[in-house]
Design an enzyme around this catalytic site. Structure first.
Site, PDB file in Angstrom:
ATOM      1  N   ASP A   1      33.126  42.684  32.292  1.00  0.00           N
ATOM      2  CA  ASP A   1      32.915  41.891  33.502  1.00  0.00           C
ATOM      3  C   ASP A   1      33.634  40.550  33.350  1.00  0.00           C
ATOM      4  O   ASP A   1      33.390  39.814  32.400  1.00  0.00           O
ATOM      5  CB  ASP A   1      31.405  41.692  33.659  1.00  0.00           C
ATOM      6  CG  ASP A   1      31.017  41.119  35.007  1.00  0.00           C
ATOM      7  OD1 ASP A   1      31.865  40.499  35.661  1.00  0.00           O
ATOM      8  OD2 ASP A   1      29.839  41.305  35.380  1.00  0.00           O
TER       9      ASP A   1
ATOM     10  N   HIS B   1      33.821  38.075  35.833  1.00  0.00           N
ATOM     11  CA  HIS B   1      33.364  37.013  36.743  1.00  0.00           C
ATOM     12  C   HIS B   1      32.909  35.816  35.928  1.00  0.00           C
ATOM     13  O   HIS B   1      31.870  35.848  35.286  1.00  0.00           O
ATOM     14  CB  HIS B   1      32.221  37.525  37.621  1.00  0.00           C
ATOM     15  CG  HIS B   1      32.656  38.578  38.598  1.00  0.00           C
ATOM     16  ND1 HIS B   1      32.633  39.907  38.291  1.00  0.00           N
ATOM     17  CD2 HIS B   1      33.153  38.479  39.854  1.00  0.00           C
ATOM     18  CE1 HIS B   1      33.087  40.599  39.336  1.00  0.00           C
ATOM     19  NE2 HIS B   1      33.422  39.753  40.300  1.00  0.00           N
TER      20      HIS B   1
HETATM   21  C1  B12 Z   1      35.254  35.776  42.910  1.00  0.00           C
HETATM   22  C2  B12 Z   1      34.898  37.233  42.780  1.00  0.00           C
HETATM   23  C3  B12 Z   1      35.741  38.068  42.043  1.00  0.00           C
HETATM   24  C4  B12 Z   1      36.947  37.540  41.314  1.00  0.00           C
HETATM   25  C5  B12 Z   1      36.453  37.002  39.969  1.00  0.00           C
HETATM   26  C6  B12 Z   1      37.312  35.854  39.461  1.00  0.00           C
HETATM   27  C7  B12 Z   1      36.728  35.353  38.175  1.00  0.00           C
HETATM   28  N1  B12 Z   1      37.459  35.454  37.101  1.00  0.00           N
HETATM   29  O1  B12 Z   1      35.618  34.872  38.135  1.00  0.00           O
HETATM   30  C8  B12 Z   1      37.778  38.855  41.169  1.00  0.00           C
HETATM   31  C9  B12 Z   1      38.688  39.002  42.373  1.00  0.00           C
HETATM   32  C10 B12 Z   1      38.635  38.977  39.909  1.00  0.00           C
HETATM   33  C11 B12 Z   1      36.684  39.896  41.250  1.00  0.00           C
HETATM   34  C12 B12 Z   1      36.832  41.165  40.751  1.00  0.00           C
HETATM   35  C13 B12 Z   1      35.881  42.154  40.929  1.00  0.00           C
HETATM   36  N2  B12 Z   1      34.746  42.071  41.646  1.00  0.00           N
HETATM   37 CO1  B12 Z   1      34.090  40.431  42.361  1.00  0.00          CO
HETATM   38  N3  B12 Z   1      33.400  39.027  43.310  1.00  0.00           N
HETATM   39  C14 B12 Z   1      33.740  37.751  43.420  1.00  0.00           C
HETATM   40  C15 B12 Z   1      32.795  37.022  44.408  1.00  0.00           C
HETATM   41  C16 B12 Z   1      33.532  36.932  45.735  1.00  0.00           C
HETATM   42  C17 B12 Z   1      32.311  35.660  44.001  1.00  0.00           C
HETATM   43  C18 B12 Z   1      31.750  35.564  42.575  1.00  0.00           C
HETATM   44  C19 B12 Z   1      31.521  34.118  42.216  1.00  0.00           C
HETATM   45  O2  B12 Z   1      32.260  33.525  41.446  1.00  0.00           O
HETATM   46  N4  B12 Z   1      30.453  33.515  42.771  1.00  0.00           N
HETATM   47  C20 B12 Z   1      30.072  32.156  42.505  1.00  0.00           C
HETATM   48  C21 B12 Z   1      29.010  32.155  41.396  1.00  0.00           C
HETATM   49  C22 B12 Z   1      28.572  30.743  41.096  1.00  0.00           C
HETATM   50  O3  B12 Z   1      27.913  32.907  41.844  1.00  0.00           O
HETATM   51  P1  B12 Z   1      27.402  34.236  41.165  1.00  0.00           P
HETATM   52  O4  B12 Z   1      28.467  34.855  40.369  1.00  0.00           O
HETATM   53  O5  B12 Z   1      26.736  35.078  42.171  1.00  0.00           O
HETATM   54  O6  B12 Z   1      26.302  33.677  40.188  1.00  0.00           O
HETATM   55  C23 B12 Z   1      25.160  33.030  40.655  1.00  0.00           C
HETATM   56  C24 B12 Z   1      23.908  33.854  40.513  1.00  0.00           C
HETATM   57  O7  B12 Z   1      24.176  35.256  40.501  1.00  0.00           O
HETATM   58  C25 B12 Z   1      23.288  33.350  39.294  1.00  0.00           C
HETATM   59  N5  B12 Z   1      23.462  34.061  38.013  1.00  0.00           N
HETATM   60  C26 B12 Z   1      24.527  34.690  37.506  1.00  0.00           C
HETATM   61  N6  B12 Z   1      24.278  35.116  36.258  1.00  0.00           N
HETATM   62  C27 B12 Z   1      23.022  34.740  35.970  1.00  0.00           C
HETATM   63  C28 B12 Z   1      22.251  34.890  34.828  1.00  0.00           C
HETATM   64  C29 B12 Z   1      20.968  34.379  34.807  1.00  0.00           C
HETATM   65  C30 B12 Z   1      20.138  34.558  33.581  1.00  0.00           C
HETATM   66  C31 B12 Z   1      20.441  33.704  35.939  1.00  0.00           C
HETATM   67  C32 B12 Z   1      19.091  33.153  35.915  1.00  0.00           C
HETATM   68  C33 B12 Z   1      21.220  33.558  37.067  1.00  0.00           C
HETATM   69  C34 B12 Z   1      22.493  34.064  37.090  1.00  0.00           C
HETATM   70  O8  B12 Z   1      23.790  32.067  39.057  1.00  0.00           O
HETATM   71  C35 B12 Z   1      24.939  31.788  39.819  1.00  0.00           C
HETATM   72  C36 B12 Z   1      24.679  30.535  40.589  1.00  0.00           C
HETATM   73  O9  B12 Z   1      23.514  30.612  41.320  1.00  0.00           O
HETATM   74  C37 B12 Z   1      31.594  38.016  44.479  1.00  0.00           C
HETATM   75  C38 B12 Z   1      30.880  38.100  45.813  1.00  0.00           C
HETATM   76  C39 B12 Z   1      29.934  36.953  46.012  1.00  0.00           C
HETATM   77  N7  B12 Z   1      30.071  36.287  47.089  1.00  0.00           N
HETATM   78  O10 B12 Z   1      29.102  36.701  45.137  1.00  0.00           O
HETATM   79  C40 B12 Z   1      32.261  39.358  44.143  1.00  0.00           C
HETATM   80  C41 B12 Z   1      31.452  40.433  43.458  1.00  0.00           C
HETATM   81  C42 B12 Z   1      30.631  39.836  42.336  1.00  0.00           C
HETATM   82  N8  B12 Z   1      32.503  41.291  42.882  1.00  0.00           N
HETATM   83  C43 B12 Z   1      32.190  42.557  42.952  1.00  0.00           C
HETATM   84  C44 B12 Z   1      33.032  43.594  42.481  1.00  0.00           C
HETATM   85  C45 B12 Z   1      32.567  45.006  42.749  1.00  0.00           C
HETATM   86  C46 B12 Z   1      34.237  43.321  41.823  1.00  0.00           C
HETATM   87  C47 B12 Z   1      35.227  44.345  41.313  1.00  0.00           C
HETATM   88  C48 B12 Z   1      34.628  45.587  40.640  1.00  0.00           C
HETATM   89  C49 B12 Z   1      36.119  44.729  42.506  1.00  0.00           C
HETATM   90  C50 B12 Z   1      37.065  45.846  42.242  1.00  0.00           C
HETATM   91  N9  B12 Z   1      36.760  46.992  42.816  1.00  0.00           N
HETATM   92  O11 B12 Z   1      38.041  45.663  41.533  1.00  0.00           O
HETATM   93  C51 B12 Z   1      36.068  43.516  40.368  1.00  0.00           C
HETATM   94  C52 B12 Z   1      35.473  43.579  38.960  1.00  0.00           C
HETATM   95  C53 B12 Z   1      36.335  42.946  37.936  1.00  0.00           C
HETATM   96  C54 B12 Z   1      35.661  42.935  36.604  1.00  0.00           C
HETATM   97  N10 B12 Z   1      36.240  43.576  35.596  1.00  0.00           N
HETATM   98  O12 B12 Z   1      34.611  42.354  36.419  1.00  0.00           O
HETATM   99  C55 B12 Z   1      30.862  42.794  43.611  1.00  0.00           C
HETATM  100  C56 B12 Z   1      29.774  43.229  42.652  1.00  0.00           C
HETATM  101  C57 B12 Z   1      28.914  44.269  43.330  1.00  0.00           C
HETATM  102  C58 B12 Z   1      27.704  44.664  42.616  1.00  0.00           C
HETATM  103  N11 B12 Z   1      27.271  44.118  41.511  1.00  0.00           N
HETATM  104  O13 B12 Z   1      27.068  45.528  43.163  1.00  0.00           O
HETATM  105  C59 B12 Z   1      30.622  41.436  44.366  1.00  0.00           C
HETATM  106  C60 B12 Z   1      29.149  41.043  44.491  1.00  0.00           C
HETATM  107  C61 B12 Z   1      31.270  41.584  45.754  1.00  0.00           C
HETATM  108  C62 B12 Z   1      30.524  42.588  46.615  1.00  0.00           C
HETATM  109  N12 B12 Z   1      29.618  42.140  47.456  1.00  0.00           N
HETATM  110  O14 B12 Z   1      30.779  43.761  46.539  1.00  0.00           O
HETATM  111  N13 B12 Z   1      35.604  39.435  41.887  1.00  0.00           N
END
Ligand code: B12
Lengths: 395, 137
Positions: free
Chosen positions: B11, B13
């Protein structure tokens, strides 16, 4: 006497030695009934006497280098980091012991040149118990070095005689710190080479320090493109009489070791075509693909019992195949090379005098097809004039 | 208090991971961040090397479930991880799911704290209370 810039390079291996002037290269099997110097002089005396002592450079891998046993607390950090440093210092690893299971390991009966104990970041302590001391009591070793958490160094010193304590090889970001342990091991290796009576005699013909061969090869790699045309990334195989050395570029590993080295080294002990012939055959017999490979090469298992040139060739081909296999299965060795990304496989050492480019490439193609189910086909580069070694001696 | 954190599996992200690192430090934790692409064994090994009290795993791309199932077996091979607070957060299933079911499942896998799509600060508050229960001062 030849002109000043010209050098004579000599490499003393466990099976043969080579002597290289600016214009020629000679290779001879060693005669084990003779002292190395006498052997060298009787075979290449004319050449050697043409050079001044200061223009003669010698390296040696005779005896296959020093042996180490590493005791650490995890596979991903302490054992992996120490293993990496030991290999890069030219040391052979006899075994690695995961401390929590130390009671399950048998105690090797051979003399170990150096025991390395490692584990923990500096903010952690009490990582070892008396179990390690009772294990070490049963072990026959010459040196012991501690490179774990600073907080544990006193209790280690109190319990392990003549323990050398160096800075932790794991820093507070869990990254590797190589230099201190690497210097220590490299010096130990150096002292070992120089302490050998036979090697001492070689100072009669050189006034330069005698270096270890793996050190020389590793030193050449960043400059390899100046001498040999290779496409990056590449791996270099040095299949010798007793062991096989693999040097690989860092881009080929996907893992947590972050270092400044561009190239790492890995050794497979007892995988050689002369001294280790029997263990090579054993390894071949237990590999399920070798039967098919032998068919492909048009021979049968009877070849193992032959002492012909043909048999030597086949064994060398098997060695290439077995080394590639060993590097291809996840976690079988301590690193997993991305073999599908390799563009060149460089071969150096005696093997290049025996096998042709075609004979090597057929093995590489077979390996990629059968083991990795891929049509990928890296180019074999034969370092038949010992360019890499020459380069390493000159750097 | 020491925390080992990182993003499990293949992963990449990275954004949440950076935020977690910063937020934990701001709250006074000593953080060992293994970054993205971290294998389960590396997490456990890092806990052993550092003596961390907390293991905080993130998963965003939907791989969590597969790794979750491996936790018990792998952890049983270690002799000194029983007291570690195990926490996981991010997107813990592919697509959406019932939070209660998800939490129950991950608890079975061996996690003490399960934060499916829970905001980071809420998650860190949960951690704080768990620590206070486990290590009353
Ligand atoms: C940017 C992004 C990407 C970028 C990542 C760039 C990078 N290097 O970071 C790129 C384009 C590369 C990417 C690729 C992929 N992605 Co993407 N991506 C996103 C996106 C749009 C935003 C993620 C992000 O940075 N959010 C900002 C951060 C701050 O938020 P967050 O990650 O959600 O984390 C928050 C909480 O979850 C929490 N949190 C996280 N971890 C933890 C741990 C604990 C203990 C706690 C308490 C809280 C917590 O804290 C954060 C702040 O509140 C999301 C969709 C979305 N809007 O969330 C999809 C998303 C995460 N991606 C997804 C997918 C499927 C992929 C790919 C598989 C797509 C593909 N088919 O190729 C690939 C996987 C690549 C890989 N090997 O991992 C899916 C995951 C779906 C799922 N889990 O069911 C999402 C949700 C999009 C969707 N709705 O389908 N992605």
């Amino acid at each position: 006497m030849v002109s000043q810039a010209e050098k004579l390079l000599i490499d003393v291996g466990s099976t043969y030695f080579k002597v290289c002037t600016p214009t020629s290269i000679e290779q001879h099997f060693r005669d084990f009934n003779q002292d190395i110097l006498d052997d060298l002089m009787s075979k290449c005396g004319d050449t050697i006497s043409r050079f001044d002592k200061q223009d003669v450079h010698i390296c040696s891998s005779a005896n296959g280098g020093l042996s180490t046993l590493i005791i650490g607390i995890t596979n991903s950090f302490s054992l992996k980091y120490a293993t990496n440093i030991a290999f890069n210092s030219g040391i052979n690893i006899i075994d690695t012991i995961l401390f929590q299971n130390i009671e399950d390991y048998s105690v090797p009966s051979d003399l170990i040149d150096v025991v390395i104990v490692v584990g923990g970041v500096d903010s952690h302590s009490n990582l070892y118990s008396e179990k390690i001391f009772s294990y070490l009591d049963q072990l026959n070793y010459s040196n012991a070095v501690f490179v774990g958490s600073t907080q544990d160094s006193q209790s280690m010193r109190d319990n392990i005689e003549n323990l050398v304590v160096l800075p932790n090889i794991i820093d507070d970001k869990l990254h590797i710190v190589e230099e201190h342990l690497k210097d220590y091991l490299t010096n130990l290796y150096q002292q070992d080479i120089e302490g050998k009576e036979e090697i001492k005699h070689l100072y009669e013909i050189t006034s330069n320090q005698i270096l270890s061969t793996p050190y020389v090869v590793n030193r050449a790699l960043p400059h390899i493109e100046t001498r040999v045309s290779v496409a990056n990334p590449f791996i270099l195989l040095d299949i010798g009489g007793a062991t096989t050395d693999i040097h690989y570029s860092k881009d080929l590993v996907d893992e947590n070791i972050v270092t400044e080295n561009e190239y790492d080294r890995l050794v497979f002990k007892r995988l050689g075509v002369y001294k280790s012939r029997q263990s090579l055959i054993l390894a071949a017999q237990s590999n399920e693909f070798v039967y098919e490979l032998l068919l492909h090469l048009g021979v049968t298992e009877n070849i193992y019992n032959e002492q012909t040139d043909k048999a030597t060739k086949i064994l060398m081909q098997l060695a290439i195949f077995l080394v590639l296999c060993k590097m291809s299965h996840y976690r079988q060795s301590y690193v997993n090379l991305r073999l599908l990304q390799i563009n060149s496989i460089v071969l150096t050492g005696g093997i290049t005098k025996v096998l042709s480019q075609d004979e090597v490439e057929t093995i590489i193609a077979f390996f990629y097809r059968k083991i990795l189910s891929s049509g990928h086909n890296p180019v074999a580069v034969m370092d038949s004039n010992y360019d890499i070694w020459t380069l390493g001696t000159k750097v | 208090m020491k925390v080992v954190t990182g993003v499990v599996g293949n992963d990449i992200h990275v954004v949440a991971n950076r935020l977690i690192d910063l937020s934990l430090k701001a709250r006074g934790y000593e953080v060992y961040n293994l970054g993205v692409n971290t294998h389960l064994e590396e997490f456990f090994d890092a806990v052993v090397e550092t003596g961390a009290e907390v293991l905080m795993i993130s998963s965003l791309n939907g791989e969590a479930e597969g790794w979750g199932r491996e936790v018990k077996l792998l952890k049983s091979k270690y002799k000194n991880l029983d007291d570690v607070i195990m926490m996981i957060g991010g997107n813990l299933v592919v697509g959406s799911g019932n939070t209660e079911d998800i939490v129950a499942r991950y608890r079975k896998y061996g996690f003490d704290l399960v934060c499916h799509q829970i905001d980071l600060n809420t998650g860190l508050d949960m951690l704080q209370s768990t620590i206070e229960e486990r290590f009353p001062s």
